[in-house]
Design a protein around this motif. Structure first.
Motif, PDB file in Angstrom:
ATOM      1  N   LYS A   8      54.438  32.359  -7.553  1.00  0.00           N
ATOM      2  CA  LYS A   8      53.379  31.347  -7.601  1.00  0.00           C
ATOM      3  C   LYS A   8      53.752  30.257  -8.603  1.00  0.00           C
ATOM      4  CE  LYS A   8      48.418  30.656  -8.294  1.00  0.00           C
ATOM      5  NZ  LYS A   8      47.104  31.292  -8.567  1.00  0.00           N
ATOM      6  N   PRO A   9      53.743  28.990  -8.195  1.00  0.00           N
ATOM      7  CA  PRO A   9      54.168  27.912  -9.098  1.00  0.00           C
ATOM      8  C   PRO A   9      53.152  27.566 -10.184  1.00  0.00           C
ATOM      9  CG  PRO A   9      53.521  27.031  -6.959  1.00  0.00           C
ATOM     10  CD  PRO A   9      53.505  28.523  -6.824  1.00  0.00           C
ATOM     11  N   GLY A  10      51.881  27.827  -9.919  1.00  0.00           N
ATOM     12  CA  GLY A  10      50.848  27.488 -10.905  1.00  0.00           C
ATOM     13  C   GLY A  10      50.420  28.694 -11.718  1.00  0.00           C
ATOM     14  N   LYS A  11      49.384  28.496 -12.512  1.00  0.00           N
ATOM     15  CA  LYS A  11      48.859  29.561 -13.365  1.00  0.00           C
ATOM     16  C   LYS A  11      48.209  30.648 -12.516  1.00  0.00           C
ATOM     17  CE  LYS A  11      45.773  30.354 -17.302  1.00  0.00           C
ATOM     18  NZ  LYS A  11      44.779  29.758 -18.238  1.00  0.00           N
ATOM     19  N   TYR A  56      56.909  28.244 -12.572  1.00  0.00           N
ATOM     20  CA  TYR A  56      55.947  27.413 -13.298  1.00  0.00           C
ATOM     21  C   TYR A  56      56.553  26.677 -14.488  1.00  0.00           C
ATOM     22  CZ  TYR A  56      56.019  31.918 -15.685  1.00  0.00           C
ATOM     23  OH  TYR A  56      56.452  33.079 -16.287  1.00  0.00           O
ATOM     24  N   ARG A  57      57.869  26.852 -14.767  1.00  0.00           N
ATOM     25  CA  ARG A  57      58.499  26.132 -15.894  1.00  0.00           C
ATOM     26  C   ARG A  57      60.014  26.188 -15.765  1.00  0.00           C
ATOM     27  NH1 ARG A  57      61.030  29.938 -18.501  1.00  0.00           N
ATOM     28  NH2 ARG A  57      60.040  31.958 -18.938  1.00  0.00           N
TER      29      ARG A  57
END
Length: 400
Positions: free
Chosen positions: A286-289, A365-366
């Motif tokens: 998942k790319p987001g939080k 995500y980073r």
């Protein structure tokens, strides 16, 4: 903290469990397949060694469905010819480096061959090893007959079984193997043993009489094989475990541990994320939080790591070190909220390596951090009492 002497059947049973609680998998499929296959081997009066190899191979016959193939369902892999061939070959390659798995890896390579010659590799009739014929029948019966019965109604309907076998005799399976299995299916005990409440005990009772034990070297090789599967699940964890294992080996040696302890710590680091088989790929990537529910699912991987490894007698300390890699000295970690009174130095060695390796890898995500940036983050964690400040100062010497 001496050498290890691990019962192979216990280890494979535990590793089979780890594959079956994974996403897109059917719980107890491989273990029920192993039970069915062993009963057929017993009915045939095969010798103990042959029966044991069939049992071991059936326990992990779908090992090739892990790793990068985990995104596909069981039905997809059994019905799509290319996936069927690929998971057989992938399972074979995973076990190829384990010399004591010689016959077992061959059985896994050919467990989808069909009597009429229409299987993935085109073996036909007696070209197919008998063990593969037995595992194949057990596999398909579990998936496409037994699993379609209503939950917990394990009653032998011999007419239905005879009809099911009749469709496959001398096509998918050899006629004589079908007939022997039919004799097995007549026994009430067979059906009682297959009930979910009874299966673990039943497997213990049919466990190969001549137990095979492996030492630390072979366990190390198995842990490396599973590390490959764990890392292959996501593009973001490619060589994650390998990186941690290298750091742990160097760090433990630097700290003066004896060679056996170093090797045990490396084994623990190879298996520390085995619980990630359970985590859906969409959460891992998942790319987001993550939301609260997703984060709870992520947290479960450390729980499953310890649960899987604790099943094996002799792996108790390795299970602790591997399963505690997200615990924090100030009690804010997971999944047990352990604190400095319970967390051991060995737990921290793997935890430090895991934190550092994760920070210096790319994540959805980073971007990845430099070694110095990662250590700066870790110094902040030490200041908050999450990790050991003294141990971190030694760790710095190893990774810079």
């Amino acid at each position: 903290m001496g050498n290890l002497n691990i019962k192979l059947s216990q280890l494979l049973n535990s590793l089979s469990f780890s594959l079956e609680v994974a996403e897109n998998r059917y719980y107890n499929h491989s273990r029920r397949t192993a039970y069915i296959a062993y009963c057929i081997a017993e009915e045939m009066e095969l010798n103990d060694e042959e029966a044991a190899d069939i049992y071991y191979a059936a326990l992990i016959h779908d090992i090739g469905m892990a790793g990068y193939l985990s995104k596909y369902s069981v039905d997809q892999i059994h019905f799509e010819e290319e996936l069927k061939r690929e998971h057989c070959y992938y399972g074979y390659k995973i076990l190829d480096k384990l010399s004591f798995m010689g016959k077992i890896k061959e059985y896994i390579l050919h467990h989808h061959e069909e009597w009429q010659g229409t299987g993935p590799y085109g073996l036909k009739g007696e070209e197919i090893p008998l063990a593969c014929q037995i595992i194949s029948l057990a596999d398909y019966f579990e998936l496409f007959f037994l699993r379609k019965m209503e939950d917990d109604t394990y009653i032998a309907n011999l007419d239905h079984i005879d009809k099911w076998l009749g469709k496959h005799k001398d096509k998918r399976f050899k006629k004589e193997v079908c007939e022997i299995f039919y004799e097995v299916a007549k026994k009430e005990k067979f059906w009682f043993d297959l009930r979910p409440t009874n299966l673990d005990q039943a497997l213990q009772m049919v466990e190969p009489r001549k137990g095979i034990y492996i030492g630390i070297k072979d366990l190390h090789k198995i842990s490396e094989a599973f590390a490959l599967l764990i890392d292959a699940k996501s593009k973001f964890t490619y060589e994650h475990t390998k990186g941690i294992s290298n750091i742990v080996g160097n760090f433990a040696t630097y700290l003066g541990y004896n060679p056996i302890m170093v090797e045990k710590l490396v084994i623990a680091s190879n298996l520390h994320d085995i619980g990630k088989f359970v985590i859906p790929l969409e959460i891992l990537e998942k790319p987001g939080k993550l939301n609260d529910q997703e984060f709870q699912i992520i947290k479960s991987h450390a729980y499953y790591t310890k649960l899987i490894l604790k099943y094996v007698k002799g792996l108790e300390d390795i299970a602790e070190w591997a399963g505690n890699h997200h615990e924090k000295l100030n009690g804010t970690g997971y999944p047990e909220k352990l604190d400095w009174q319970s967390i051991k130095k060995e737990d921290q060695i793997i935890a430090l390596a895991d934190i550092y390796q994760a920070l210096t890898e790319e994540r959805p995500y980073r971007a990845k951090m430099s070694p110095k940036e990662a250590l700066l983050i870790m110094e902040g964690m030490a200041d908050r009492g999450e990790i050991c400040k003294d141990l971190l100062s030694h760790f710095r010497q190893v990774v810079l």
